[in-house]
Design a protein around this motif. Sequence first.
Motif, short mmCIF file in Angstrom:
data_model
loop_
_atom_site.label_atom_id
_atom_site.label_comp_id
_atom_site.label_asym_id
_atom_site.label_seq_id
_atom_site.Cartn_x
_atom_site.Cartn_y
_atom_site.Cartn_z
N ASP B 51 0.85 -1.20 0.00
CA ASP B 51 0.00 0.00 0.00
C ASP B 51 0.89 1.25 0.00
O ASP B 51 1.38 1.69 1.04
CB ASP B 51 -0.90 -0.03 1.25
N LEU B 54 -0.23 4.37 2.12
CA LEU B 54 -0.02 4.16 3.55
C LEU B 54 1.47 4.18 3.89
O LEU B 54 1.87 4.76 4.90
CB LEU B 54 -0.67 2.83 3.97
N GLU B 94 0.20 1.27 13.77
CA GLU B 94 -0.75 1.53 12.69
C GLU B 94 -1.54 0.26 12.37
O GLU B 94 -2.75 0.30 12.16
CB GLU B 94 -0.01 2.03 11.45
N ARG B 97 -4.14 -0.20 14.98
CA ARG B 97 -5.22 0.75 14.85
C ARG B 97 -6.13 0.37 13.67
O ARG B 97 -7.34 0.46 13.75
CB ARG B 97 -4.66 2.15 14.63
N ARG B 98 -5.51 -0.05 12.60
CA ARG B 98 -6.32 -0.42 11.43
C ARG B 98 -7.16 -1.64 11.73
O ARG B 98 -8.28 -1.76 11.27
CB ARG B 98 -5.41 -0.71 10.23
N ARG B 100 -8.38 -2.35 14.55
CA ARG B 100 -9.48 -1.96 15.41
C ARG B 100 -10.57 -1.25 14.60
O ARG B 100 -11.74 -1.42 14.82
CB ARG B 100 -8.96 -1.03 16.51
N PHE B 101 -10.16 -0.44 13.64
CA PHE B 101 -11.15 0.36 12.93
C PHE B 101 -11.64 -0.26 11.63
O PHE B 101 -12.78 -0.13 11.26
CB PHE B 101 -10.63 1.78 12.68
#
Lengths: 426, 202
Positions: B51, B54, B94, B97-98, B100-101
């Motif tokens: 990516d 990112l 990161e 966090r990704r 989680r979201f």
Amino acid sequence: MFGQRHVKDQLTAYAHGELPADESARVAAHLGACARCRAEFEEISYGIRLVESLTTQAAPANLWEGIEAALAQESFRDNQREHAARSDSPEKTARRSRRLGSWRLGSLLPGNLLNGRLAGWRPALAAGLVLLFVLGAGGASWFYLRSTRASWEVARLQGAPSIDADRMGSTGRLGIGEWLETDADSRAQIKVADIGQVEVDPGTRIRLVETRLTEHRLELARGRMHATIYAPPRLFFVDTPSAVAADLGCAYTLEVDDAGRSTLHVTAGWVAFETKDRESMVPAGAACLTRPGIGPGTPFFEDASELFLDSLAKFDFAGGGTDALQAIVAEARPRDTLTLWHLLARTEGDERSRVYERLAALAPTPAGVTREGIMRLDPAMLYEWKAQMEPTWMADSMPDMHGTWGNLRADSPTPRVIRKARNYLK
Amino acid sequence: MELTVAVTDERPVDTRVVASCQQGDREAFRLLFETHKDKVYSIALYFFGGDAALASDITQQVFLKLFTRIGQFRHQSEFTTWLYRLTTNTCIDEQRRRRRFSPLPDALGETPRGHGGASATPAAEARFMRLEIADSVRDAIGSLKPKLRIAILLKYFEELSYEEIAAVLNCSKGTVASRLNRGHRILAQRLGHLRANVLSGD
């Protein structure tokens, strides 16, 4: 026992040469005898082969711009915080700022600062806290900054200095755009925001151009000033008719004559004397001249030989060319490597090689610095070589530098010439 | 004490540039960035399965953190150890966090890729095959557990020794060896179908 225990857990380390010799020998012996571990080794080797097929990818070209923008934003906030905490003495504030680094974002950096892809509650909360902090603690001082920061305090030291043609009393304020003038008998002192002071000698005309949290700028039209600045680099600038003096944490004297020529003498730290496309890095003890239309000449130490100084002036400002360069090179002492180092980027071809030869004779190249690299102005090599020479330049010039200035001796800023060299290579 | 540090430092350029950064010198920051950006970017790129956007974000974040925390760097470790620790932590944070979201599948993504499809010449086919292999390896690395993934990326992109990787990851050399071993084995198994192509590749 030898060779009996299976080795499948050591195979990658074995392939990478990371095992101690005896352990490596044991693995080799075992592989010769055990088909199962051999099959496993083939598998691991294939895995290694797969990963080795990947190559380093070049980062996109525009990343730096985003970083710089974010740093500038943070630098602005930082300054606000420092101004908010004005109860400290300026020196203390400056010291604290230097100690902590001028661009700290710390844990308050919003993760979505750059393009919003990384949004999450934590960065949002942190950003909110920053905002609250600025609005709350900094709010009152904002009006203060707006109303009073736009002018600087001036103290009369002698005679009758004037601000915008009005004679000032014992103190006065210099607003943006206003001229401070001293006649043949007067002197004044300007307080430069919270970051230092400027003493103005007789016969000087000086104007406050800009005072913002991230930039303070004077214009010296004629005369002489002495600046003492205790702030992060590149916060204080003085425009002259032929170059800009950018403070890199220093003390210096700057003089402009009626023809717009200027002379810079640095007494502590470093000053970058620059125009749009030329830069001279001037350390304590050294000087640099400018001419309108040409910009800053090459920095030098004034105790160099007369022939050296004459030839340098010819080379810089009078099209002295090869002959002048020849004399400079021949006359250079170890300390004059300051001048020679700058000349590398100001010469080409044979002239550059002549400068290189002399420089290498006076200051042996550090490991990793090659003639070929210097000839193509490799930024890292120029930097490294300069770092090695600096003690020679600083040797006699900063006898009593501790406290505020102490940390300036160890390392110097990277000259813009390196960036230019880098651009040149692209 | 300080003298010893200066004299025995094996990376004087980094050390001096770092010291200049600590003085707030932006050109030194730029130099540091230019020197290390491709490696940091490559780690992030392969960590997040290719990516690029990112990876760009991560690279900027890493250098922002680096520049704003540089005052805290005390030369107790190599500068690069510090840099790769920041890179590792930024990638792993990161990733958390990704998850989680917007949870990512932690399995090997078999995304079809269009590298020209109907290729006419054998040379073109070979080229597409190489791209295909590179894509597959990248995807497979992206599907490893983060701990295995980062060890492999540090080993191959930074050419760090086990000892250096251990310093970055704050674990023992033995742990590094075992993570790399597991990582290679998983990659070999998952990409077993490419074996003939990889081994005939050169």
